[in-house]
Design an enzyme around this catalytic site. Structure first.
Site, PDB file in Angstrom:
ATOM      1  N   ASP A 170      15.917   1.565 -18.825  1.00  0.00           N
ATOM      2  CA  ASP A 170      17.193   1.993 -19.410  1.00  0.00           C
ATOM      3  C   ASP A 170      17.799   0.768 -20.079  1.00  0.00           C
ATOM      4  O   ASP A 170      18.101  -0.230 -19.414  1.00  0.00           O
ATOM      5  CB  ASP A 170      18.149   2.504 -18.331  1.00  0.00           C
ATOM      6  CG  ASP A 170      17.712   3.849 -17.767  1.00  0.00           C
ATOM      7  OD1 ASP A 170      17.128   4.642 -18.516  1.00  0.00           O
ATOM      8  OD2 ASP A 170      17.942   4.097 -16.573  1.00  0.00           O
ATOM      9  N   ASP A 202      18.758  15.763 -18.198  1.00  0.00           N
ATOM     10  CA  ASP A 202      19.562  15.153 -17.137  1.00  0.00           C
ATOM     11  C   ASP A 202      20.316  16.285 -16.455  1.00  0.00           C
ATOM     12  O   ASP A 202      21.120  16.970 -17.090  1.00  0.00           O
ATOM     13  CB  ASP A 202      20.548  14.138 -17.705  1.00  0.00           C
ATOM     14  CG  ASP A 202      19.853  12.958 -18.362  1.00  0.00           C
ATOM     15  OD1 ASP A 202      18.704  12.664 -17.971  1.00  0.00           O
ATOM     16  OD2 ASP A 202      20.449  12.331 -19.260  1.00  0.00           O
TER      17      ASP A 202
END
Length: 252
Positions: A11, A130
């Site tokens: 990330d 997500d």
């Protein structure tokens, strides 16, 4: 039987790898190029590079970092964050990406999945989901987990596959960074309505969590980040445990 994959996630925010818990409280974890090279050498089956602020900031993925990362790895590299068009995806693929991950833009316009699949192939088109548990199933979130949608994760996964996605990157926001294990119920719910590979993300804290994932769900891969960034365990040690449990993995 196809080998199960161990995937490492980077990330990236402001050019640095970050990691948090439940998508918040981000902390620095290192340089993306150095980490990608390390994980490639240590036996990762794939690396996922996510520019986590690109969609929220309405800007393209940072191409220079992707290009530098791609030159250092010898395993498939999936890249996401800020991809809104075939043109955006082409730039990333030309920079060295092997797959393109889309989340927010696909929610806004599902035809993007069809366009990417038609142009580059389903194998290069990854739908990132997500999801967070709610009273009505798992709700899909966009903009790096900042914005809830009305979509239910399993329904969205099915629609995404039908639209052209060839793989699903499924992240449980409830278990992200907690290290208490993958959200097996969520993974099973997605696998039950799709026939494409599912990468499970969120909650990995030990080799046993990967064993649980691969023995109780149909997930094709398990993704982890913080346990590798902080050297709580290694890719090779997880694969060794999986091998001992008669779970097929690619050994170095």
């Amino acid at each position: 039987m196809l080998a199960k994959r161990i995937v490492v996630c980077l990330d990236v925010a402001n050019g640095r790898v970050v990691k948090g818990t439940n998508f918040v409280n981000l902390r620095d974890a290192g340089d993306p190029v150095e980490l990608a090279k390390r994980y490639s050498n240590e036996g990762a089956d794939e690396i996922v590079f996510l520019d986590i602020n690109a969609s929220h900031e309405v800007r393209p993925t940072i191409l220079d970092v992707v290009s530098k990362t791609a030159r250092e790895v010898f395993v498939p590299l999936a890249v996401g964050g800020g991809v809104r068009s075939v043109g955006d995806a082409r730039l990333l693929l030309n920079a060295g990406a092997d797959k393109i991950c889309v989340n927010s833009a696909a929610v806004s316009r599902i035809d993007l999945l069809t366009e990417l699949s038609s142009e580059f192939g389903a194998q290069a088109t990854v739908l990132a989901i997500d999801a967070k548990n709610s009273d009505h199933g798992w709700k899909v979130y966009i903009k790096g987990g900042r914005q809830a949608t009305d979509l239910e994760a399993a329904n969205w996964a099915r629609l995404g596959q039908n639209a052209g996605a060839g793989e699903i990157l499924l992240t449980s926001m409830d278990t992200d960074g907690v290290r208490n294990g993958f959200d097996l119920n969520l993974v099973n719910a997605i696998c039950a309505v799709t026939s494409i590979p599912v990468i499970a993300s969120g909650g990995a804290g030990s080799a046993q969590h990967f064993v649980n994932l691969f023995t109780t769900t149909e997930a094709s891969a398990g993704l982890a980040a913080s346990i590798f960034h902080e050297k709580a365990t290694s890719i090779s040690s997880i694969k060794q445990v999986l091998n001992e449990e008669n779970i097929t993995v690619r050994l170095a």
